[in-house]
Motif scaffolding. Structure first.
Motif, mmCIF file in Angstrom:
data_model
loop_
_atom_site.group_PDB
_atom_site.id
_atom_site.type_symbol
_atom_site.label_atom_id
_atom_site.label_comp_id
_atom_site.label_asym_id
_atom_site.label_seq_id
_atom_site.Cartn_x
_atom_site.Cartn_y
_atom_site.Cartn_z
ATOM 1 N N PRO A 187 0.639 -1.212 0.243
ATOM 2 C CA PRO A 187 0.172 -0.123 0.040
ATOM 3 C C PRO A 187 0.524 1.354 0.359
ATOM 4 N N ARG A 188 1.855 1.267 0.448
ATOM 5 C CA ARG A 188 2.640 2.521 0.237
ATOM 6 C C ARG A 188 2.964 2.661 -1.198
ATOM 7 N N ASP A 189 3.375 1.724 -2.420
ATOM 8 C CA ASP A 189 3.192 2.418 -3.648
ATOM 9 C C ASP A 189 2.004 2.432 -4.402
ATOM 10 N N PRO A 190 2.256 3.286 -5.537
ATOM 11 C CA PRO A 190 0.932 3.384 -6.277
ATOM 12 C C PRO A 190 0.989 2.034 -6.872
ATOM 13 N N VAL A 191 -0.447 1.689 -7.760
ATOM 14 C CA VAL A 191 -0.903 0.373 -7.845
ATOM 15 C C VAL A 191 -0.456 0.979 -9.320
ATOM 16 N N ASP A 192 0.894 -0.517 -10.263
ATOM 17 C CA ASP A 192 1.448 -0.475 -11.347
ATOM 18 C C ASP A 192 -0.186 0.076 -12.505
ATOM 19 N N ALA A 193 0.445 0.538 -13.327
ATOM 20 C CA ALA A 193 0.257 0.358 -14.557
ATOM 21 C C ALA A 193 0.140 -1.166 -15.568
ATOM 22 N N LEU A 194 -0.730 -1.783 -15.633
ATOM 23 C CA LEU A 194 -0.575 -3.387 -15.794
ATOM 24 C C LEU A 194 -1.288 -3.582 -17.199
ATOM 25 N N ALA A 195 -1.010 -4.148 -17.894
ATOM 26 C CA ALA A 195 -1.461 -4.809 -19.036
ATOM 27 C C ALA A 195 -1.013 -6.237 -19.101
ATOM 28 N N TYR A 196 -2.424 -7.287 -18.916
ATOM 29 C CA TYR A 196 -3.050 -8.798 -18.378
ATOM 30 C C TYR A 196 -2.610 -9.144 -20.087
ATOM 31 N N SER A 197 -2.246 -10.458 -20.244
ATOM 32 C CA SER A 197 -1.822 -11.626 -21.559
ATOM 33 C C SER A 197 -3.190 -12.461 -20.985
ATOM 34 N N TYR A 198 -3.336 -13.226 -21.980
ATOM 35 C CA TYR A 198 -3.948 -14.756 -21.824
ATOM 36 C C TYR A 198 -2.591 -15.495 -21.767
ATOM 37 N N ARG A 199 -2.439 -16.880 -21.450
ATOM 38 C CA ARG A 199 -1.178 -17.955 -21.503
ATOM 39 C C ARG A 199 -2.966 -19.231 -20.930
ATOM 40 N N PRO A 200 -3.358 -19.891 -21.681
ATOM 41 C CA PRO A 200 -3.503 -21.480 -21.374
ATOM 42 C C PRO A 200 -3.173 -21.980 -20.068
ATOM 43 N N ASP A 201 -1.941 -21.594 -19.859
ATOM 44 C CA ASP A 201 -1.471 -22.145 -18.812
ATOM 45 C C ASP A 201 -0.930 -21.378 -17.735
ATOM 46 N N GLY A 202 -1.197 -20.228 -18.340
ATOM 47 C CA GLY A 202 -0.965 -19.337 -17.299
ATOM 48 C C GLY A 202 0.287 -18.804 -17.199
ATOM 49 N N GLY A 203 1.074 -19.057 -18.176
ATOM 50 C CA GLY A 203 2.235 -17.957 -18.279
ATOM 51 C C GLY A 203 3.476 -18.640 -17.569
ATOM 52 N N TYR A 204 5.032 -18.457 -17.768
ATOM 53 C CA TYR A 204 5.838 -18.881 -16.962
ATOM 54 C C TYR A 204 5.756 -18.493 -15.578
ATOM 55 N N ARG A 205 5.880 -19.849 -15.166
ATOM 56 C CA ARG A 205 5.964 -20.421 -13.965
ATOM 57 C C ARG A 205 4.849 -19.959 -12.639
ATOM 58 N N SER A 206 4.032 -20.367 -13.558
ATOM 59 C CA SER A 206 2.354 -19.988 -13.100
ATOM 60 C C SER A 206 2.421 -20.091 -11.478
ATOM 61 N N VAL A 207 1.158 -19.327 -10.613
ATOM 62 C CA VAL A 207 0.767 -19.429 -9.621
ATOM 63 C C VAL A 207 -0.474 -19.837 -9.737
ATOM 64 N N GLN A 208 -0.833 -20.744 -8.645
ATOM 65 C CA GLN A 208 -2.408 -21.393 -8.960
ATOM 66 C C GLN A 208 -2.946 -20.369 -7.677
ATOM 67 N N VAL A 209 -4.345 -19.945 -7.861
ATOM 68 C CA VAL A 209 -4.898 -19.390 -7.317
ATOM 69 C C VAL A 209 -6.444 -20.232 -7.136
ATOM 70 N N VAL A 210 -6.908 -20.774 -5.841
ATOM 71 C CA VAL A 210 -7.833 -20.997 -5.096
ATOM 72 C C VAL A 210 -8.975 -20.545 -4.808
ATOM 73 N N ARG A 211 -10.289 -20.282 -5.391
ATOM 74 C CA ARG A 211 -11.021 -19.379 -4.301
ATOM 75 C C ARG A 211 -11.887 -20.316 -3.957
ATOM 76 N N THR A 212 -11.872 -20.226 -2.837
ATOM 77 C CA THR A 212 -13.164 -21.315 -1.537
ATOM 78 C C THR A 212 -14.631 -21.006 -1.365
ATOM 79 N N ALA A 213 -15.508 -21.338 -1.049
ATOM 80 C CA ALA A 213 -16.625 -21.101 -0.899
ATOM 81 C C ALA A 213 -17.022 -20.906 0.124
ATOM 82 N N GLY A 214 -16.416 -20.995 1.109
ATOM 83 C CA GLY A 214 -16.830 -20.575 2.795
ATOM 84 C C GLY A 214 -14.852 -20.288 3.167
ATOM 85 N N ASP A 215 -15.090 -21.136 4.421
ATOM 86 C CA ASP A 215 -13.549 -20.872 5.423
ATOM 87 C C ASP A 215 -12.435 -21.945 4.516
#
Length: 382
Positions: A187-215
């Motif tokens: 929060p100390r730095d301004p938000v980066d200007a960002l361009a998102y590109s799509y890759r089927p595998d998420g890109g180089y060394r991609s990280v998996q992100v899981v959204r849970t429905a509860g806890d």
């Protein structure tokens, strides 16, 4: 006065630090961080493709998992590039734009806010899939920008950027959507200007992100159990987004607010001890004066008002010294944050009122005892 000036300054500083620490932990950062889990181990090079596929399938089947995506850029870091992007007709140096890669359902999983255009849909639009290399002129891959990138490129409104072609280091791209800023960094730095590109595998060394429905806790435990079974040689490195952001960006400020609170309590305690001693000495010295005042008709309330008012004078002068000093110090500290709270007058009023209340409580016992005493007791030896 010096003791209470220090104590009041520390109390104001503590109030501001606590308010800022709570703000950055609860502020709108452009995506829903509750219930999100980062599986950093998913991008580990030690995972072979078969293990990665099996893990992805097993994690999606865990009860409580609502959505799964992969991306190179994630809260707290990730893998990304930085390059220049240039809009036709723009003057000046081209802005530097962060180039992040994302996989299926990235924006839906993060609950990002679409403000113009559309999201990636590779099943309908083949040009949504970028190949990561320099594309031929006839093939312009699609990108999605955040609000800051749109502003840096010189578009007046997000809608004006839709279907526009911009040049970048690796060729040219077409803008098909604009999403609201998502604060993945400090929060100390301004938000980066960002361009998102799509890759089927998420890109180089991609990280998996899981959204849970509860806890998120039981899902996190199941992920680690599956991981140790499928890929025992690779650490899962799974963590909730809340924990990741706290450890990376918020911990130091929370600890600093706690230290300030301890310092404020000690300073107030020292100031109260001095004020109590002063009150005990002064009231003992003025016993005869108080007796005469009561003999001449002063009430207990009148005497209390007189004594407390005199004792509060140095406290009030101390607050007049402390408030501008604390304001300057806290304004300087908050200037280091892009996302910050406003210096509300109520923070200062509350700290001053608390300091005055503690001072009154400290001297009340002494002054009340003297004010309620019988005049004859004070004058019988005179």
């Amino acid at each position: 006065m010096l003791q209470f000036a220090i104590a009041t300054s520390l109390m104001i500083g503590t109030a501001v630090l606590v308010a800022q620490a709570r703000h950055v932990q609860n502020a709108d950062i452009g995506f829903g961080r509750d219930g999100l889990i980062l599986v950093n181990g998913f991008g580990d090079r030690a995972l072979d493709p078969a293990q990665r596929t099996e893990l992805a399938t097993a994690i999606r089947a865990i009860p409580g998992v609502a959505a799964v995506t992969t991306s190179g850029i994630v809260p707290g870091g990730g893998s990304f590039a930085i390059g220049k992007m240039h809009r036709a007709g723009a003057t000046g140096d081209p802005p530097m734009i962060v180039q992040g890669t994302v996989g299926d359902a990235f924006f839906e999983t993060y609950r990002a806010r679409l403000i113009a255009g559309r999201l990636f849909d590779p099943a309908r639009f083949v040009l949504d899939i970028g190949n990561g290399e320099k594309d031929p002129p006839a093939r312009l891959p699609n990108v999605i920008l955040n609000r800051t990138a749109v502003r840096r490129l010189g578009f007046a409104r997000p809608a004006d950027a839709i279907d526009q072609v911009v040049a970048r280091d690796a060729g040219a791209v077409r803008i098909v959507g604009v999403v609201d800023d998502m604060r993945f960094g400090t929060p100390r730095d301004p938000v980066d200007a960002l361009a998102y590109s799509y890759r089927p595998d998420g890109g180089y060394r991609s990280v998996q992100v899981v959204r849970t429905a509860g806890d998120a806790a039981p899902v996190l435990a199941r992920i680690e159990t599956l991981w140790h079974r499928i890929a025992p040689a690779v650490p899962p490195a799974a963590v909730t987004v809340d924990q990741k952001l706290y450890e990376s960006f918020y911990r130091q400020d929370v600890q600093r607010s706690r230290l300030f609170m301890i310092g404020a309590v000690l300073a107030v305690a020292i100031g109260c001890i001095g004020l109590y001693g002063l009150a005990a000495f002064d009231t003992a010295r003025r016993v005869k004066e108080i007796g005469i005042r009561k003999t001449l008709g002063a009430s207990t309330t009148d005497v209390l008002r007189l004594l407390i008012g005199q004792f509060l004078k140095p406290v009030l002068i101390a607050t007049m010294i402390a408030v501008p000093l604390a304001y300057y110090a806290m304004e300087h500290w908050l200037a280091g944050f892009d996302d910050r709270v406003a210096l509300s007058p109520w923070l200062f009023v509350g700290a001053v009122a608390l300091a005055a209340s503690i001072a009154v409580a400290t001297i009340l016992g002494q002054t009340l005892r003297v004010a309620r005493s019988e005049p004859a007791r004070a004058l019988r030896y005179q």
